[in-house]
Motif scaffolding. Structure first.
Motif, PDB file in Angstrom:
ATOM      1  N   UNK A 238       0.858  -1.187   0.000  1.00 51.52           N
ATOM      2  CA  UNK A 238       0.000   0.000   0.000  1.00 51.52           C
ATOM      3  C   UNK A 238       0.891   1.233   0.000  1.00 51.52           C
ATOM      4  N   UNK A 239       0.577   2.171  -0.882  1.00 49.38           N
ATOM      5  CA  UNK A 239       1.283   3.444  -0.996  1.00 49.38           C
ATOM      6  C   UNK A 239       0.249   4.521  -0.711  1.00 49.38           C
ATOM      7  N   UNK A 240       0.401   5.207   0.412  1.00 49.74           N
ATOM      8  CA  UNK A 240      -0.588   6.215   0.776  1.00 49.74           C
ATOM      9  C   UNK A 240       0.113   7.441   1.338  1.00 49.74           C
ATOM     10  N   UNK A 241      -0.524   8.579   1.150  1.00 51.15           N
ATOM     11  CA  UNK A 241       0.064   9.804   1.656  1.00 51.15           C
ATOM     12  C   UNK A 241      -0.690  11.024   1.192  1.00 51.15           C
ATOM     13  N   UNK A 242       0.065  12.128   1.114  1.00 53.81           N
ATOM     14  CA  UNK A 242      -0.536  13.417   0.789  1.00 53.81           C
ATOM     15  C   UNK A 242       0.382  14.183  -0.157  1.00 53.81           C
TER      16      UNK A 242
ATOM     17  N   UNK B  16       6.608  -7.518   0.231  1.00 55.76           N
ATOM     18  CA  UNK B  16       7.131  -7.536  -1.129  1.00 55.76           C
ATOM     19  C   UNK B  16       7.842  -8.858  -1.373  1.00 55.76           C
ATOM     20  N   UNK B  17       7.422  -9.558  -2.409  1.00 52.93           N
ATOM     21  CA  UNK B  17       8.103 -10.797  -2.783  1.00 52.93           C
ATOM     22  C   UNK B  17       9.417 -10.442  -3.468  1.00 52.93           C
ATOM     23  N   UNK B  18      10.495 -11.098  -3.030  1.00 51.66           N
ATOM     24  CA  UNK B  18      11.818 -10.815  -3.560  1.00 51.66           C
ATOM     25  C   UNK B  18      12.617 -12.112  -3.531  1.00 51.66           C
ATOM     26  N   UNK B  19      13.903 -12.045  -3.674  1.00 48.74           N
ATOM     27  CA  UNK B  19      14.753 -13.232  -3.627  1.00 48.74           C
ATOM     28  C   UNK B  19      16.024 -12.899  -2.854  1.00 48.74           C
ATOM     29  N   UNK B  20      16.629 -13.930  -2.294  1.00 50.88           N
ATOM     30  CA  UNK B  20      17.883 -13.777  -1.566  1.00 50.88           C
ATOM     31  C   UNK B  20      18.985 -13.469  -2.575  1.00 50.88           C
ATOM     32  N   UNK B  21      19.759 -12.452  -2.298  1.00 51.68           N
ATOM     33  CA  UNK B  21      20.824 -12.050  -3.219  1.00 51.68           C
ATOM     34  C   UNK B  21      22.032 -12.984  -3.165  1.00 51.68           C
TER      35      UNK B  21
ATOM     36  N   UNK C 164       7.803  -4.209   4.343  1.00 58.47           N
ATOM     37  CA  UNK C 164       8.126  -2.804   4.115  1.00 58.47           C
ATOM     38  C   UNK C 164       7.327  -1.903   5.043  1.00 58.47           C
ATOM     39  N   UNK C 165       7.987  -0.886   5.540  1.00 54.32           N
ATOM     40  CA  UNK C 165       7.384   0.182   6.315  1.00 54.32           C
ATOM     41  C   UNK C 165       8.282   1.397   6.079  1.00 54.32           C
TER      42      UNK C 165
ATOM     43  N   UNK D   2       6.108   2.734  -8.308  1.00 52.89           N
ATOM     44  CA  UNK D   2       6.990   1.744  -8.932  1.00 52.89           C
ATOM     45  C   UNK D   2       8.459   2.158  -8.812  1.00 52.89           C
ATOM     46  N   UNK D   3       8.738   3.426  -8.958  1.00 53.08           N
ATOM     47  CA  UNK D   3      10.105   3.925  -8.843  1.00 53.08           C
ATOM     48  C   UNK D   3      10.654   3.690  -7.438  1.00 53.08           C
ATOM     49  N   UNK D   4       9.845   3.950  -6.427  1.00 56.49           N
ATOM     50  CA  UNK D   4      10.281   3.747  -5.045  1.00 56.49           C
ATOM     51  C   UNK D   4      10.478   2.261  -4.733  1.00 56.49           C
ATOM     52  N   UNK D   5       9.629   1.398  -5.279  1.00 60.90           N
ATOM     53  CA  UNK D   5       9.781  -0.047  -5.073  1.00 60.90           C
ATOM     54  C   UNK D   5      11.075  -0.530  -5.724  1.00 60.90           C
ATOM     55  N   UNK D   6      11.340  -0.111  -6.955  1.00 61.28           N
ATOM     56  CA  UNK D   6      12.566  -0.527  -7.642  1.00 61.28           C
ATOM     57  C   UNK D   6      13.808  -0.007  -6.911  1.00 61.28           C
TER      58      UNK D   6
END
Length: 121
Positions: free
Chosen positions: A23-27, A46-51, A61-62, A99-103
């Motif tokens: 969830x992305x929320x704000x003002x 967030x689904x990811x993988x071990x590096x 995420x928080x 999307x930019x912040x997630x990447x």
């Protein structure tokens, strides 16, 4: 979701976007005619993988997000580096920011619990 710069107010325009388990929320607050500030938060899993080993992992995420948004080219008059995103069509694209912040977050290194033990964390 797109929000026109012209529709922003000085008290702020609230938004909320959902994507998978995030969830992305704000003002969005209008700073002047060509600039707005985004104060938001990204929460969820967030689904990811071990590096190290490639095993699938979930990241909790928080994250706080604080950005400036420019309606057109941003000129830095005070020679300060700031987190500013430029939009050229008169609209703020919330999905693009999300999307930019997630990447950006995913560009860090993440390890599964087993690999953390091997690394001594």
């Amino acid at each position: 979701m797109k929000i026109p710069f012209d529709k922003l107010t000085f008290p702020g325009t609230e938004f909320e976007e959902l994507f998978d388990e995030l969830k992305f929320s704000g003002k969005l607050v209008k700073v002047d005619l060509k600039m707005a500030k985004c104060e938001a938060k990204i929460t969820g899993n967030l689904k990811h993988y071990c590096d190290r080993c490639g095993k699938n992992i979930n990241l909790a995420l928080d994250e706080e997000v604080s950005l400036f948004l420019s309606n057109g080219t941003y000129k830095d008059h005070e020679n300060e580096l700031s987190d500013t995103i430029e939009f050229y069509d008169g609209e703020i694209d919330i999905d693009e920011i999300f999307q930019s912040e997630i990447e950006s977050y995913k560009s860090d290194y993440f390890y599964c619990d087993e690999c953390k033990i091997l690394e001594g964390e």
